[in-house]
Design a protein around this motif. Structure first.
Motif, PDB file in Angstrom:
ATOM      1  N   LYS A 110     -66.913  55.813  14.102  1.00 39.81           N
ATOM      2  CA  LYS A 110     -68.114  55.613  14.922  1.00 39.81           C
ATOM      3  C   LYS A 110     -67.793  54.810  16.176  1.00 39.81           C
ATOM      4  O   LYS A 110     -68.429  54.984  17.217  1.00 39.81           O
ATOM      5  CB  LYS A 110     -69.189  54.906  14.098  1.00 39.81           C
ATOM      6  CG  LYS A 110     -69.756  55.752  12.970  1.00 39.81           C
ATOM      7  CD  LYS A 110     -70.804  54.980  12.175  1.00 39.81           C
ATOM      8  CE  LYS A 110     -71.353  55.831  11.036  1.00 39.81           C
ATOM      9  NZ  LYS A 110     -72.340  55.087  10.207  1.00 39.81           N
ATOM     10  N   LEU A 111     -66.807  53.924  16.074  1.00 39.26           N
ATOM     11  CA  LEU A 111     -66.424  53.131  17.236  1.00 39.26           C
ATOM     12  C   LEU A 111     -66.003  54.015  18.403  1.00 39.26           C
ATOM     13  O   LEU A 111     -66.246  53.681  19.570  1.00 39.26           O
ATOM     14  CB  LEU A 111     -65.287  52.174  16.872  1.00 39.26           C
ATOM     15  CG  LEU A 111     -65.622  51.024  15.915  1.00 39.26           C
ATOM     16  CD1 LEU A 111     -64.368  50.223  15.594  1.00 39.26           C
ATOM     17  CD2 LEU A 111     -66.690  50.122  16.502  1.00 39.26           C
ATOM     18  N   LEU A 112     -65.377  55.170  18.087  1.00 41.77           N
ATOM     19  CA  LEU A 112     -64.971  56.103  19.126  1.00 41.77           C
ATOM     20  C   LEU A 112     -66.108  57.054  19.489  1.00 41.77           C
ATOM     21  O   LEU A 112     -66.375  57.302  20.678  1.00 41.77           O
ATOM     22  CB  LEU A 112     -63.741  56.903  18.682  1.00 41.77           C
ATOM     23  CG  LEU A 112     -62.438  56.122  18.474  1.00 41.77           C
ATOM     24  CD1 LEU A 112     -61.304  57.068  18.118  1.00 41.77           C
ATOM     25  CD2 LEU A 112     -62.081  55.311  19.712  1.00 41.77           C
ATOM     26  N   LYS A 113     -66.785  57.599  18.495  1.00 45.61           N
ATOM     27  CA  LYS A 113     -67.867  58.561  18.751  1.00 45.61           C
ATOM     28  C   LYS A 113     -68.966  57.946  19.613  1.00 45.61           C
ATOM     29  O   LYS A 113     -69.538  58.610  20.479  1.00 45.61           O
ATOM     30  CB  LYS A 113     -68.465  59.059  17.429  1.00 45.61           C
ATOM     31  CG  LYS A 113     -67.605  60.043  16.680  1.00 45.61           C
ATOM     32  CD  LYS A 113     -68.395  60.763  15.597  1.00 45.61           C
ATOM     33  CE  LYS A 113     -68.897  59.816  14.527  1.00 45.61           C
ATOM     34  NZ  LYS A 113     -69.597  60.541  13.428  1.00 45.61           N
ATOM     35  N   GLU A 114     -69.274  56.689  19.358  1.00 43.59           N
ATOM     36  CA  GLU A 114     -70.354  56.027  20.085  1.00 43.59           C
ATOM     37  C   GLU A 114     -69.850  55.226  21.279  1.00 43.59           C
ATOM     38  O   GLU A 114     -70.606  54.470  21.889  1.00 43.59           O
ATOM     39  CB  GLU A 114     -71.125  55.132  19.117  1.00 43.59           C
ATOM     40  CG  GLU A 114     -71.773  55.922  17.977  1.00 43.59           C
ATOM     41  CD  GLU A 114     -72.417  55.030  16.924  1.00 43.59           C
ATOM     42  OE1 GLU A 114     -72.503  53.799  17.158  1.00 43.59           O
ATOM     43  OE2 GLU A 114     -72.833  55.554  15.874  1.00 43.59           O
ATOM     44  N   ASN A 115     -68.567  55.385  21.585  1.00 46.71           N
ATOM     45  CA  ASN A 115     -67.975  54.777  22.783  1.00 46.71           C
ATOM     46  C   ASN A 115     -68.209  53.265  22.831  1.00 46.71           C
ATOM     47  O   ASN A 115     -68.595  52.701  23.858  1.00 46.71           O
ATOM     48  CB  ASN A 115     -68.538  55.439  24.046  1.00 46.71           C
ATOM     49  CG  ASN A 115     -67.681  55.152  25.274  1.00 46.71           C
ATOM     50  OD1 ASN A 115     -66.466  54.955  25.165  1.00 46.71           O
ATOM     51  ND2 ASN A 115     -68.304  55.112  26.433  1.00 46.71           N
ATOM     52  N   LYS A 116     -67.963  52.603  21.706  1.00 43.84           N
ATOM     53  CA  LYS A 116     -68.243  51.176  21.609  1.00 43.84           C
ATOM     54  C   LYS A 116     -67.064  50.292  21.986  1.00 43.84           C
ATOM     55  O   LYS A 116     -67.231  49.078  22.141  1.00 43.84           O
ATOM     56  CB  LYS A 116     -68.693  50.843  20.182  1.00 43.84           C
ATOM     57  CG  LYS A 116     -70.068  51.381  19.824  1.00 43.84           C
ATOM     58  CD  LYS A 116     -70.500  50.897  18.444  1.00 43.84           C
ATOM     59  CE  LYS A 116     -71.921  51.341  18.134  1.00 43.84           C
ATOM     60  NZ  LYS A 116     -72.378  50.868  16.794  1.00 43.84           N
ATOM     61  N   VAL A 117     -65.864  50.870  22.086  1.00 43.26           N
ATOM     62  CA  VAL A 117     -64.683  50.034  22.315  1.00 43.26           C
ATOM     63  C   VAL A 117     -63.850  50.569  23.477  1.00 43.26           C
ATOM     64  O   VAL A 117     -63.865  51.760  23.787  1.00 43.26           O
ATOM     65  CB  VAL A 117     -63.810  49.949  21.047  1.00 43.26           C
ATOM     66  CG1 VAL A 117     -64.553  49.215  19.943  1.00 43.26           C
ATOM     67  CG2 VAL A 117     -63.366  51.318  20.560  1.00 43.26           C
ATOM     68  N   ASP A 118     -63.116  49.640  24.100  1.00 48.17           N
ATOM     69  CA  ASP A 118     -62.230  50.011  25.209  1.00 48.17           C
ATOM     70  C   ASP A 118     -60.850  50.415  24.705  1.00 48.17           C
ATOM     71  O   ASP A 118     -60.151  51.194  25.355  1.00 48.17           O
ATOM     72  CB  ASP A 118     -62.091  48.824  26.167  1.00 48.17           C
ATOM     73  CG  ASP A 118     -63.429  48.359  26.712  1.00 48.17           C
ATOM     74  OD1 ASP A 118     -64.096  49.174  27.375  1.00 48.17           O
ATOM     75  OD2 ASP A 118     -63.811  47.203  26.452  1.00 48.17           O
ATOM     76  N   ALA A 119     -60.448  49.859  23.575  1.00 50.36           N
ATOM     77  CA  ALA A 119     -59.145  50.168  22.970  1.00 50.36           C
ATOM     78  C   ALA A 119     -59.300  50.097  21.458  1.00 50.36           C
ATOM     79  O   ALA A 119     -60.271  49.534  20.944  1.00 50.36           O
ATOM     80  CB  ALA A 119     -58.074  49.204  23.453  1.00 50.36           C
ATOM     81  N   LEU A 120     -58.337  50.671  20.742  1.00 49.02           N
ATOM     82  CA  LEU A 120     -58.445  50.757  19.292  1.00 49.02           C
ATOM     83  C   LEU A 120     -57.134  50.353  18.634  1.00 49.02           C
ATOM     84  O   LEU A 120     -56.064  50.838  19.006  1.00 49.02           O
ATOM     85  CB  LEU A 120     -58.802  52.182  18.871  1.00 49.02           C
ATOM     86  CG  LEU A 120     -59.112  52.397  17.380  1.00 49.02           C
ATOM     87  CD1 LEU A 120     -60.436  51.721  17.003  1.00 49.02           C
ATOM     88  CD2 LEU A 120     -59.173  53.889  17.056  1.00 49.02           C
ATOM     89  N   ILE A 121     -57.237  49.461  17.635  1.00 47.74           N
ATOM     90  CA  ILE A 121     -56.097  49.095  16.794  1.00 47.74           C
ATOM     91  C   ILE A 121     -56.291  49.763  15.441  1.00 47.74           C
ATOM     92  O   ILE A 121     -57.325  49.579  14.796  1.00 47.74           O
ATOM     93  CB  ILE A 121     -55.990  47.572  16.633  1.00 47.74           C
ATOM     94  CG1 ILE A 121     -55.655  46.920  17.985  1.00 47.74           C
ATOM     95  CG2 ILE A 121     -54.926  47.207  15.596  1.00 47.74           C
ATOM     96  CD1 ILE A 121     -55.688  45.400  17.946  1.00 47.74           C
TER      97      ILE A 121
END
Length: 339
Positions: free
Chosen positions: A122-133
């Motif tokens: 969801k963090l990616l689908k909802e565009n909530k983050v600038d980068a992902l670990i």
């Protein structure tokens, strides 16, 4: 809170303040906060934590450095269930490292079914983050899906995938197991077993390779019957089945497995370390799982977290990374189980 403390917190924190508190030089503080070499792991951890507690803000060398980022963390549910202490602690270290960089952390636990069928976080689908670990081993197909459908910069933490060219921050599993095995060899042990299901994870394989290297260099023959499985799949642990011919020592791929080995040894009527020595890896175990203090290879979680966050921000600032392995050294901790 007293007036003096309020006034102190209102002041802008400087590197000199951190240096004075810890009794080190400003240069040492600067190196630790910028990720440079030359500062020991323990002192680096103290500096980063104190900087976060005091609200230190790093001076901006470039306009991008002043930005605040949201950095997401995803982890498979199996890893939280089986390694709760380790991965929650690692997440806390990520929070500390992000705070030093004026950034924030958001975590999402990925259900096994979602990973299997390729449901995006969801963090990616909802565009909530600038980068992902990505923390903890995930299926290659799932990682490829995220790369194909999202442009969010990613860093892998505590694992790597040989099929995907991406920045991966890991503890030095190979050297760690090599160091542990050499410690046992130097103590007079020759019949040493390795406990870990080969091909279950890359870290298990890397630690096995370090174990093999130490045996070969010592002139001790490698034996297939001295490699003992500990799980089915990535995280589903099984009861340890000890060989009929008892080894003098066991090199275990993590501390939880080491605790199970000690339990199995006691059921045989043997003692640790008087009759058999046991070592682990990670320096993290659930309280109450093992009543013998474990000799283990302690991973540097603060260093791993700092490297993961730094590489995320470098990517967001347009700085090219090497998209390779970032090995963070740990250290051997000698305790009762293998003295």
């Amino acid at each position: 809170m007293g007036e003096r403390q309020r006034n102190s917190m209102a002041k802008k924190v400087k590197m000199a303040d951190i240096a004075e508190r810890l009794g080190v030089s400003v240069v040492t503080v600067s190196k630790a906060l910028s990720g440079q070499k030359g500062v020991g792991d323990e002192m680096k951890t103290k500096i980063i934590r104190l900087a976060s507690e005091l609200g230190y803000e790093r001076p901006c060398d470039r306009p991008d450095d002043a930005k605040s980022y949201n950095i997401g963390v995803i982890v498979p549910e199996g890893y939280i269930a089986k390694y709760e202490t380790f991965y929650w602690e690692l997440y806390q270290e990520l929070n500390t490292a992000a705070a030093v960089k004026n950034s924030f952390m958001l975590i999402e636990i990925i259900a096994a079914q979602d990973e299997n069928v390729g449901v995006p976080p969801k963090l990616l689908k909802e565009n909530k983050v600038d980068a992902l670990i990505v923390m903890g081993t995930m299926k290659t197909e799932y990682l490829k899906m995220m790369q194909a459908h999202y442009s969010t910069p990613m860093v892998f933490l505590d694992f790597y995938d040989s099929e995907i060219k991406e920045d991966s921050v890991i503890s030095n599993s190979f050297y760690g197991a090599y160091t542990v095995t050499n410690y046992l060899l130097e103590g007079g042990c020759e019949k040493i077993a390795y406990v870990g299901t080969l091909m279950a994870t890359k870290s298990i394989n890397d630690r096995w390779l370090g174990y093999v290297k130490a045996l070969v260099e010592a002139g001790v023959p490698y034996r297939d019957d001295m490699v003992i499985p500990d799980r089915e799949g990535r995280v589903n642990f099984e009861e340890i089945k000890l060989p009929e011919e008892m080894p003098e020592a066991f090199v275990c791929n993590n501390d939880m497995t080491a605790s199970k080995v000690i339990e199995a040894i006691k059921k045989r009527g043997l003692r640790v370390p008087e009759d058999v020595k046991v070592t682990g890896f990670d320096d993290f175990i659930h309280p109450g799982l093992c009543d013998v203090p474990l000799t283990t290879y302690s991973v540097n979680m603060a260093g791993m977290a700092e490297s993961a966050v730094r590489n995320c921000i470098r990517k967001l600032n347009g700085i090219e990374t090497n998209r390779g392995l970032h090995l963070i050294e740990g250290k051997l901790i000698i305790r009762e189980s293998a003295k």
